[in-house]
Design a protein around this motif. Sequence first.
Motif, short mmCIF file in Angstrom:
data_model
loop_
_atom_site.label_atom_id
_atom_site.label_comp_id
_atom_site.label_asym_id
_atom_site.label_seq_id
_atom_site.Cartn_x
_atom_site.Cartn_y
_atom_site.Cartn_z
N GLU A 121 -11.28 55.03 20.10
CA GLU A 121 -10.02 54.29 20.00
C GLU A 121 -9.34 54.18 21.36
OE1 GLU A 121 -7.72 56.32 17.08
OE2 GLU A 121 -9.08 55.82 15.42
N GLU A 122 -9.42 55.26 22.15
CA GLU A 122 -8.83 55.22 23.49
C GLU A 122 -9.53 54.20 24.37
OE1 GLU A 122 -8.19 58.97 25.52
OE2 GLU A 122 -8.12 60.02 23.60
N VAL A 123 -10.85 54.12 24.26
CA VAL A 123 -11.61 53.14 25.04
C VAL A 123 -11.13 51.74 24.71
CG1 VAL A 123 -13.88 52.07 25.37
CG2 VAL A 123 -13.69 54.57 25.27
N MET A 124 -11.02 51.44 23.41
CA MET A 124 -10.63 50.09 23.00
C MET A 124 -9.20 49.77 23.43
SD MET A 124 -13.34 48.86 21.79
CE MET A 124 -12.75 47.32 21.09
N THR A 125 -8.31 50.76 23.34
CA THR A 125 -6.92 50.54 23.75
C THR A 125 -6.83 50.29 25.25
OG1 THR A 125 -6.09 51.94 21.97
CG2 THR A 125 -4.61 51.57 23.83
N MET A 126 -7.50 51.14 26.03
CA MET A 126 -7.50 50.99 27.49
C MET A 126 -8.17 49.69 27.91
SD MET A 126 -6.50 52.62 30.27
CE MET A 126 -6.36 54.33 29.76
N LEU A 127 -9.26 49.34 27.23
CA LEU A 127 -9.98 48.11 27.56
C LEU A 127 -9.11 46.88 27.29
CD1 LEU A 127 -12.67 46.85 28.43
CD2 LEU A 127 -13.37 46.86 26.02
N ALA A 128 -8.38 46.89 26.19
CA ALA A 128 -7.51 45.75 25.86
C ALA A 128 -6.39 45.60 26.90
CB ALA A 128 -6.91 45.95 24.46
N GLN A 129 -5.83 46.73 27.34
CA GLN A 129 -4.78 46.68 28.37
C GLN A 129 -5.34 46.15 29.69
OE1 GLN A 129 -3.30 50.70 28.49
NE2 GLN A 129 -2.22 50.53 26.53
N ALA A 130 -6.53 46.64 30.04
CA ALA A 130 -7.16 46.19 31.29
C ALA A 130 -7.53 44.71 31.22
CB ALA A 130 -8.41 47.03 31.57
N PHE A 131 -7.97 44.28 30.06
CA PHE A 131 -8.35 42.88 29.87
C PHE A 131 -7.17 41.95 30.12
CE2 PHE A 131 -9.21 39.16 27.12
CZ PHE A 131 -10.45 38.77 27.64
N GLN A 132 -5.98 42.40 29.72
CA GLN A 132 -4.78 41.59 29.96
C GLN A 132 -4.52 41.42 31.45
OE1 GLN A 132 -2.97 39.93 27.63
NE2 GLN A 132 -4.55 40.65 26.22
N GLN A 133 -4.88 42.41 32.25
CA GLN A 133 -4.70 42.31 33.70
C GLN A 133 -5.77 41.42 34.33
OE1 GLN A 133 -4.58 46.29 35.33
NE2 GLN A 133 -2.49 46.67 34.57
N GLY A 134 -6.94 41.34 33.67
CA GLY A 134 -7.98 40.42 34.12
C GLY A 134 -8.80 40.87 35.31
N ASP A 135 -8.71 42.15 35.69
CA ASP A 135 -9.43 42.61 36.87
C ASP A 135 -10.37 43.77 36.48
OD1 ASP A 135 -10.38 43.37 39.31
OD2 ASP A 135 -8.47 44.11 40.09
N PRO A 136 -11.69 43.50 36.37
CA PRO A 136 -12.62 44.57 35.99
C PRO A 136 -12.73 45.68 37.02
CG PRO A 136 -13.82 42.59 36.61
CD PRO A 136 -12.36 42.22 36.55
#
Length: 204
Positions: A121-136
């Motif tokens: 769940e933490e991975v998915m939450t962090m990934l969604a937040q990072a995705f909003q920033q758009g910078d891998p």
Amino acid sequence: MEYTVQKLGLPLEQIKELVNSPAFDDAKALREHREQLLEKRKQLDVLIANVEKTMAQKEGRMTMTDREKFEGFKQSLIDENEQKYGKEIREKYGDEVVERSNEKLRGMTPEQYEAMKRLEEEVMTMLAQAFQQGDPAGELAQKAAELHRQWLSFSWNAYSKEAHAGIVQMYVEDERFKAYYDKHQAGMAEFLRDAVWIYTSNKS
């Protein structure tokens, strides 16, 4: 009175002697009869209690314990993963790697499983937040990649950055994995792959 004495369970000859004896005491015979009946009742109560206890034990053995349920649950996860992804994963990583992963899952405790689910769940939450920033390559995306590595370690015996990079590529290529990561936002599977590729390229 003969009927009452017969109920004592005595031989007929002895009953005759008792009844014909001048010393025969009806009241005493009744008292003795009552005592014998009470003793029989105690014995029956013990037998009934033992039968009920045995029944309860047998029913208890038939009822699965929490541990047995968890073992069955883990095996069902393994069977489901094998059915859905076994062919592709075995072709990509080999039978030995997959079997070691399955064995690690079989040895997992309930506490470890819960920790793995929380980390997922933490991975998915962090990934969604990072995705909003758009910078891998950004801080959040790299944290998501690190959490993903930790999550994989619950089922992997040994971590390698090559395997990590390979599995996120499979997430993109296989529609079933892709759908899992893209169910919240389209493009998250590719974003995770890019983040992990950057993470593994920088990892010594």
